[in-house]
Motif scaffolding. Structure first.
Motif, PDB file in Angstrom:
ATOM      1  N   SER A  28      28.024  57.616  29.349  1.00  0.00           N
ATOM      2  CA  SER A  28      29.467  57.732  29.198  1.00  0.00           C
ATOM      3  C   SER A  28      29.879  56.975  27.946  1.00  0.00           C
ATOM      4  O   SER A  28      29.058  56.344  27.288  1.00  0.00           O
ATOM      5  CB  SER A  28      30.182  57.148  30.421  1.00  0.00           C
ATOM      6  N   MET A  29      31.158  57.017  27.652  1.00  0.00           N
ATOM      7  CA  MET A  29      31.689  56.276  26.507  1.00  0.00           C
ATOM      8  C   MET A  29      32.551  55.127  27.014  1.00  0.00           C
ATOM      9  O   MET A  29      33.322  55.288  27.961  1.00  0.00           O
ATOM     10  CB  MET A  29      32.519  57.189  25.606  1.00  0.00           C
ATOM     11  N   LEU A  30      32.380  53.975  26.372  1.00  0.00           N
ATOM     12  CA  LEU A  30      33.153  52.776  26.670  1.00  0.00           C
ATOM     13  C   LEU A  30      33.955  52.444  25.419  1.00  0.00           C
ATOM     14  O   LEU A  30      33.374  52.210  24.359  1.00  0.00           O
ATOM     15  CB  LEU A  30      32.213  51.619  27.019  1.00  0.00           C
ATOM     16  N   ALA A  31      35.271  52.448  25.549  1.00  0.00           N
ATOM     17  CA  ALA A  31      36.135  52.059  24.435  1.00  0.00           C
ATOM     18  C   ALA A  31      36.582  50.623  24.670  1.00  0.00           C
ATOM     19  O   ALA A  31      37.113  50.297  25.733  1.00  0.00           O
ATOM     20  CB  ALA A  31      37.343  52.982  24.341  1.00  0.00           C
ATOM     21  N   THR A  32      36.331  49.775  23.683  1.00  0.00           N
ATOM     22  CA  THR A  32      36.750  48.372  23.749  1.00  0.00           C
ATOM     23  C   THR A  32      37.797  48.122  22.669  1.00  0.00           C
ATOM     24  O   THR A  32      38.058  48.979  21.830  1.00  0.00           O
ATOM     25  CB  THR A  32      35.544  47.431  23.543  1.00  0.00           C
ATOM     26  N   VAL A  33      38.377  46.931  22.695  1.00  0.00           N
ATOM     27  CA  VAL A  33      39.398  46.557  21.720  1.00  0.00           C
ATOM     28  C   VAL A  33      38.814  45.502  20.787  1.00  0.00           C
ATOM     29  O   VAL A  33      38.428  44.416  21.235  1.00  0.00           O
ATOM     30  CB  VAL A  33      40.661  46.001  22.421  1.00  0.00           C
ATOM     31  N   ARG A  34      38.768  45.831  19.494  1.00  0.00           N
ATOM     32  CA  ARG A  34      38.278  44.875  18.497  1.00  0.00           C
ATOM     33  C   ARG A  34      39.312  43.784  18.275  1.00  0.00           C
ATOM     34  O   ARG A  34      40.470  43.921  18.656  1.00  0.00           O
ATOM     35  CB  ARG A  34      38.024  45.599  17.168  1.00  0.00           C
ATOM     36  N   GLU A  35      38.901  42.704  17.627  1.00  0.00           N
ATOM     37  CA  GLU A  35      39.825  41.602  17.335  1.00  0.00           C
ATOM     38  C   GLU A  35      41.024  42.047  16.525  1.00  0.00           C
ATOM     39  O   GLU A  35      42.121  41.521  16.678  1.00  0.00           O
ATOM     40  CB  GLU A  35      39.093  40.488  16.566  1.00  0.00           C
ATOM     41  N   ASP A  36      40.828  43.034  15.630  1.00  0.00           N
ATOM     42  CA  ASP A  36      41.934  43.499  14.801  1.00  0.00           C
ATOM     43  C   ASP A  36      42.804  44.532  15.517  1.00  0.00           C
ATOM     44  O   ASP A  36      43.733  45.088  14.932  1.00  0.00           O
ATOM     45  CB  ASP A  36      41.424  44.064  13.469  1.00  0.00           C
ATOM     46  N   GLY A  37      42.522  44.798  16.811  1.00  0.00           N
ATOM     47  CA  GLY A  37      43.341  45.703  17.605  1.00  0.00           C
ATOM     48  C   GLY A  37      42.887  47.151  17.603  1.00  0.00           C
ATOM     49  O   GLY A  37      43.385  47.951  18.383  1.00  0.00           O
ATOM     50  N   TRP A  38      41.970  47.487  16.731  1.00  0.00           N
ATOM     51  CA  TRP A  38      41.469  48.861  16.680  1.00  0.00           C
ATOM     52  C   TRP A  38      40.474  49.094  17.810  1.00  0.00           C
ATOM     53  O   TRP A  38      39.750  48.191  18.213  1.00  0.00           O
ATOM     54  CB  TRP A  38      40.787  49.128  15.334  1.00  0.00           C
ATOM     55  N   PRO A  39      40.401  50.343  18.301  1.00  0.00           N
ATOM     56  CA  PRO A  39      39.409  50.636  19.339  1.00  0.00           C
ATOM     57  C   PRO A  39      38.010  50.758  18.753  1.00  0.00           C
ATOM     58  O   PRO A  39      37.842  51.028  17.564  1.00  0.00           O
ATOM     59  CB  PRO A  39      39.879  51.990  19.898  1.00  0.00           C
ATOM     60  N   ARG A  40      37.017  50.531  19.604  1.00  0.00           N
ATOM     61  CA  ARG A  40      35.617  50.701  19.216  1.00  0.00           C
ATOM     62  C   ARG A  40      34.923  51.436  20.365  1.00  0.00           C
ATOM     63  O   ARG A  40      35.121  51.105  21.520  1.00  0.00           O
ATOM     64  CB  ARG A  40      34.960  49.339  18.992  1.00  0.00           C
ATOM     65  N   LEU A  41      34.116  52.459  20.049  1.00  0.00           N
ATOM     66  CA  LEU A  41      33.418  53.249  21.063  1.00  0.00           C
ATOM     67  C   LEU A  41      31.954  52.862  21.167  1.00  0.00           C
ATOM     68  O   LEU A  41      31.301  52.605  20.152  1.00  0.00           O
ATOM     69  CB  LEU A  41      33.488  54.740  20.733  1.00  0.00           C
ATOM     70  N   HIS A  42      31.456  52.870  22.401  1.00  0.00           N
ATOM     71  CA  HIS A  42      30.063  52.523  22.667  1.00  0.00           C
ATOM     72  C   HIS A  42      29.524  53.479  23.731  1.00  0.00           C
ATOM     73  O   HIS A  42      30.132  53.607  24.798  1.00  0.00           O
ATOM     74  CB  HIS A  42      29.938  51.106  23.243  1.00  0.00           C
ATOM     75  N   PRO A  43      28.381  54.100  23.504  1.00  0.00           N
ATOM     76  CA  PRO A  43      27.749  54.826  24.607  1.00  0.00           C
ATOM     77  C   PRO A  43      27.131  53.800  25.559  1.00  0.00           C
ATOM     78  O   PRO A  43      26.649  52.756  25.123  1.00  0.00           O
ATOM     79  CB  PRO A  43      26.677  55.670  23.915  1.00  0.00           C
ATOM     80  N   PHE A  44      27.178  54.093  26.846  1.00  0.00           N
ATOM     81  CA  PHE A  44      26.566  53.184  27.821  1.00  0.00           C
ATOM     82  C   PHE A  44      26.331  53.947  29.116  1.00  0.00           C
ATOM     83  O   PHE A  44      26.845  55.045  29.313  1.00  0.00           O
ATOM     84  CB  PHE A  44      27.448  51.949  28.060  1.00  0.00           C
ATOM     85  N   GLU A  45      25.555  53.358  30.007  1.00  0.00           N
ATOM     86  CA  GLU A  45      25.306  53.960  31.317  1.00  0.00           C
ATOM     87  C   GLU A  45      25.996  53.129  32.380  1.00  0.00           C
ATOM     88  O   GLU A  45      25.583  52.000  32.664  1.00  0.00           O
ATOM     89  CB  GLU A  45      23.811  54.044  31.604  1.00  0.00           C
ATOM     90  N   PRO A  46      27.061  53.659  32.993  1.00  0.00           N
ATOM     91  CA  PRO A  46      27.722  52.926  34.066  1.00  0.00           C
ATOM     92  C   PRO A  46      26.783  52.791  35.262  1.00  0.00           C
ATOM     93  O   PRO A  46      26.070  53.725  35.604  1.00  0.00           O
ATOM     94  CB  PRO A  46      28.911  53.807  34.438  1.00  0.00           C
TER      95      PRO A  46
END
Length: 151
Positions: A28-46
């Motif tokens: 799946s995809m995990l969207a996190t919040v970077r320090e500068d407020g922009w989103p960051r996407l990561h593939p991962f296995e829940p």
């Protein structure tokens, strides 16, 4: 916020749908919040085990910093085709590093049952569900289910 188990009690059909989507297409995809407020996407296995939803990662990727700095995240399953196939499942959640020994034991048992053999130390986060929704398609028409209702 709710553990996966609490979410599953509150919205059993939606949780079952999400669990099936995660099982059928493990990445799946995990969207996190970077320090500068922009989103960051990561593939991962829940990983869902004993009423908990876990994210495992090595200790140094950017997602570790993002989740520790601002635990807000979004999880979205990947779909099987351009038509949405068997449907889409999305969670809004907050990540918390797993520090409780009993919860950590559940998480590690789940990892071992998958046969994972990491080549370095891992860190585990639990995702606490804030909201969830699913979209399915019948005859090209989308159908939306939400928890906790309007999001």
């Amino acid at each position: 916020m709710a553990t996966w188990g609490e979410f599953a009690i509150a919205a059993p059909e939606l949780a079952a749908f999400g669990h099936e989507r995660f099982r059928e297409i493990p990445v799946s995809m995990l969207a996190t919040v970077r320090e500068d407020g922009w989103p960051r996407l990561h593939p991962f296995e829940p990983i869902i085990a004993e009423g908990h939803l876990f994210v495992f990662t090595y200790r140094h990727p950017p997602k570790v910093h993002d989740l520790r700095n601002d635990g807000r995240c979004v999880v979205h399953n990947t779909v099987i085709d351009n038509d949405g196939g068997a449907g889409e499942f999305t969670l809004r959640a907050r990540a918390a590093a797993v520090e409780d020994e009993a919860v950590a034991a559940v998480a590690w048992k789940a990892v071992e049952s998958k046969g994972w053999k990491p080549d370095g130390p891992l860190i585990c986060f639990e995702l606490l569900v804030e909201s969830a929704f699913a979209i399915t398609y019948a005859d090209g028409e989308p159908s939306l289910e939400r928890w906790p209702g309007e999001v």
